[in-house]
Design an enzyme around this catalytic site. Structure first.
Site, PDB file in Angstrom:
ATOM      1  N   HIS A   1       9.606  21.376  47.882  1.00 56.16           N
ATOM      2  CA  HIS A   1      11.008  21.447  47.429  1.00 56.16           C
ATOM      3  C   HIS A   1      11.136  20.759  46.063  1.00 56.16           C
ATOM      4  CE1 HIS A   1      14.853  19.412  46.770  1.00 56.16           C
ATOM      5  NE2 HIS A   1      15.438  20.412  47.412  1.00 56.16           N
ATOM      6  N   ASN A   2      10.560  19.570  45.956  1.00 57.58           N
ATOM      7  CA  ASN A   2      10.686  18.827  44.703  1.00 57.58           C
ATOM      8  C   ASN A   2       9.914  19.484  43.562  1.00 57.58           C
ATOM      9  OD1 ASN A   2      12.049  17.038  46.391  1.00 57.58           O
ATOM     10  ND2 ASN A   2      11.434  15.302  45.151  1.00 57.58           N
TER      11      ASN A   2
ATOM     12  N   LYS B   1       9.022  18.934  51.840  1.00 57.29           N
ATOM     13  CA  LYS B   1       9.902  18.238  50.895  1.00 57.29           C
ATOM     14  C   LYS B   1       9.248  18.122  49.515  1.00 57.29           C
ATOM     15  CE  LYS B   1      13.390  15.870  49.291  1.00 57.29           C
ATOM     16  NZ  LYS B   1      13.046  14.989  48.250  1.00 57.29           N
TER      17      LYS B   1
ATOM     18  N   SER C   1      16.721  15.778  51.527  1.00 53.67           N
ATOM     19  CA  SER C   1      17.094  16.145  50.159  1.00 53.67           C
ATOM     20  C   SER C   1      18.601  16.254  49.992  1.00 53.67           C
ATOM     21  CB  SER C   1      16.466  17.484  49.770  1.00 53.67           C
ATOM     22  OG  SER C   1      16.940  17.862  48.488  1.00 53.67           O
TER      23      SER C   1
HETATM   24  C1  6PG Z   1      16.240  15.385  46.503  1.00 57.97           C
HETATM   25  C2  6PG Z   1      15.598  14.859  45.254  1.00 57.97           C
HETATM   26  C3  6PG Z   1      15.321  13.404  45.425  1.00 57.97           C
HETATM   27  C4  6PG Z   1      15.130  12.675  44.135  1.00 57.97           C
HETATM   28  C5  6PG Z   1      13.839  12.972  43.508  1.00 57.97           C
HETATM   29  C6  6PG Z   1      13.855  12.911  42.004  1.00 57.97           C
HETATM   30  O1  6PG Z   1      15.709  16.335  47.040  1.00 57.97           O
HETATM   31  O2  6PG Z   1      17.259  14.822  46.889  1.00 57.97           O
HETATM   32  O3  6PG Z   1      14.407  15.543  45.008  1.00 57.97           O
HETATM   33  O4  6PG Z   1      14.293  13.282  46.338  1.00 57.97           O
HETATM   34  O5  6PG Z   1      16.169  12.902  43.278  1.00 57.97           O
HETATM   35  O6  6PG Z   1      12.961  12.006  43.989  1.00 57.97           O
HETATM   36  O7  6PG Z   1      12.557  13.004  41.647  1.00 57.97           O
HETATM   37  P1  6PG Z   1      11.993  12.547  40.280  1.00 57.97           P
HETATM   38  O8  6PG Z   1      12.391  11.113  40.054  1.00 57.97           O
HETATM   39  O9  6PG Z   1      10.530  12.700  40.454  1.00 57.97           O
HETATM   40  O10 6PG Z   1      12.599  13.458  39.264  1.00 57.97           O
END
Ligand code: 6PG
Length: 468
Positions: A187-188, A184, A130
């Protein structure tokens, strides 16, 4: 020619940035991209770091250029591309060579790939990375999953390239199989919820209080100096302050209100449902993104029913109310996220290191914040307990939920949407209601399906006197 210490496949933005990060930390790296022109272009643009990087035009060259036992990071789009890449690469590798999927994989895919690797007797890791482009380049947060032995083989590189929080690397092995990708995903999910709650408060400022983007920016900048200090609050201030060079208007005002998503937030909600773990704040955030995509339906609704947001009376909500509501909502969101992680840990036998999860999220990742350090401390004292009950957070909840209630009540009564904040408030109320109304649900279930119920005064399964 001396061999590289590690390899990487997939020179999209994240792969390219991660490769430069690895090279900058002093590790020789070999890189490969399916479109070979991209590989040479990347190498040509690597500047001083080019010396550390071996560009390879074929998978055979890549494999031959890496020292044994090899470690190769895949940074290709999640899903079928990962399986195809593994299928192409595996036959070229030795039994001890490690493949690391560092994309945003669904943890169930990682579990399947780990099981296949186990069956084949070859090492495999699935790691969540991330921090976006900037994080990948200068220090992401890394959540590892797979065999511990495989993690140990490359942890010296992963910890060297990870973000640093006061001398501690934000890279940790979370557990077997898909544990890293599960962490992860959560986290998202939290990322979606943090973003949604910020957007809801922005909505109150903009539509309820008539604040322009610059005023919103100033509010976020102020809050970023207090308990809400975080990357997402910081960038909210920055995006609100930005001006569109083409029109001279605030950038925020020219961005269409239709949010994208790649699916990780949705996976979090799906897995929470499988586990029976309530994460209503995250669920509300995912639903809000889905609703945002329904632009034409929303416009039709506005034409049919009249526009929803009504300006608030002057002084109805102060800046402090909004800040405190965000604080309370954030605590509820993280309490739910960590509860989900605990449930998954028990279900999948991962033994997830709860305080370590909070620690690796303190720097590098998108949800990094000051509060995560307090969460790490609370989870060190009571790893399995709901964060709400940690004395530090229980006190914050007492102090900030009155404002959350006020904000939600006033927003809702004026047609301003606050679904994630309202879900946080509702969770708080549910969690302090010793006697809920589920007795009615149980009675209904027993009535129509003879499902039986427990009684408050006797042990055992009982039925009601419903007759036939
Ligand atoms: C991170 C973000 C990364 C990405 C996401 C955005 O932790 O660096 O979460 O993984 O920006 O995939 O997710 P969406 O496109 O679903 O908003």
């Amino acid at each position: 020619m001396s061999k590289s210490e590690i390899g990487l496949i997939g020179l999209g933005t994240m792969g390219a940035m991660l490769s430069l990060n690895i090279a900058e930390k002093g590790f020789a790296i070999s890189v490969f991209n399916r479109t070979t022109s991209r590989t040479s272009e990347f190498h040509a643009e690597a500047g001083e770091l080019a010396e550390q990087i071996t560009p390879c035009d074929t998978l055979e060259d890549l494999v031959a250029s890496i020292a044994e036992p090899r470690a190769i990071i895949l940074m290709v789009p999640a899903g079928r591309a990962v399986d195809e890449q593994i299928a192409a690469l595996r036959p070229l590798l030795g039994k001890d060579d490690l493949i690391i999927d560092a994309g945003n994989a669904n943890f169930r895919d990682t579990e399947a790939r780990a099981a296949q690797a186990e069956a084949d007797g070859v090492p495999f890791l699935g790691i969540g990375v991330s921090g976006g482009e900037e994080g990948a380049r200068h220090g992401p947060s890394i959540m590892g999953g797979g065999r511990k032995k495989a993690w140990d083989q490359v942890s010296y590189i992963l910890t060297a390239i990870a973000a640093d929080y006061e001398g501690t690397a934000c890279a940790t092995w979370m557990g077997q199989g898909g544990a890293g990708h599960f962490v992860k995903a959560v986290h998202n999910g939290i990322e979606y919820a943090d973003m949604q709650m910020i957007a809801e408060i922005y909505g109150i400022l903009r539509d309820g209080q008539g604040a322009d983007a610059a005023t919103c920016a100033e509010a976020f900048d102020t809050w970023n100096k207090g308990p809400l200090q975080s990357y997402l609050i910081e960038i909210s201030g920055k995006v609100a302050a930005a001006t569109d060079p083409a029109t001279g208007n605030a950038v925020l005002d020219i961005i269409l209100d239709r949010a994208g998503q790649k699916g990780t937030g949705r996976w979090t909600v799906i897995e929470a449902q499988h586990l029976g773990a309530p994460i209503p704040v995250i669920e509300a955030a995912v639903a809000a993104r889905n609703l945002s995509a329904m632009k034409s339906e929303r416009e039709r609704g506005e034409a049919t029913f009249g526009a929803a947001p009504v300006p608030l009376p002057a002084g109805a909500l102060g800046r402090d109310d909004l800040e405190q509501a965000l604080i309370a909502g954030k605590i509820m969101c993280y309490a739910q996220g960590f509860h989900l992680l605990n449930s998954a840990s028990a279900e999948f036998g991962w033994n997830l290191p709860m305080p370590e999860i909070a620690r690796v999220w303190r720097e590098g990742c998108i949800i990094r914040s000051t509060m995560l350090n307090d969460m790490a401390e609370a989870l060190t004292a009571a790893p399995q307990d709901n964060l709400m009950f940690a004395p530090f957070f229980a006190k914050m909840i007492d102090e900030n939920t009155p404002a959350l209630r006020k904000v939600v009540a006033i927003a809702v009564s004026h047609g301003l949407q606050v679904p994630a904040l309202a879900a946080g408030l509702s969770y708080y109320d549910a969690m302090r209601t010793g006697r809920s109304t589920a007795n009615m649900i149980q009675a209904q279930r027993d009535f129509f399906g003879a499902h039986s119920f427990e009684r408050v005064d006797k042990e055992g399964a009982h039925h009601g006197p419903w007759g036939s």
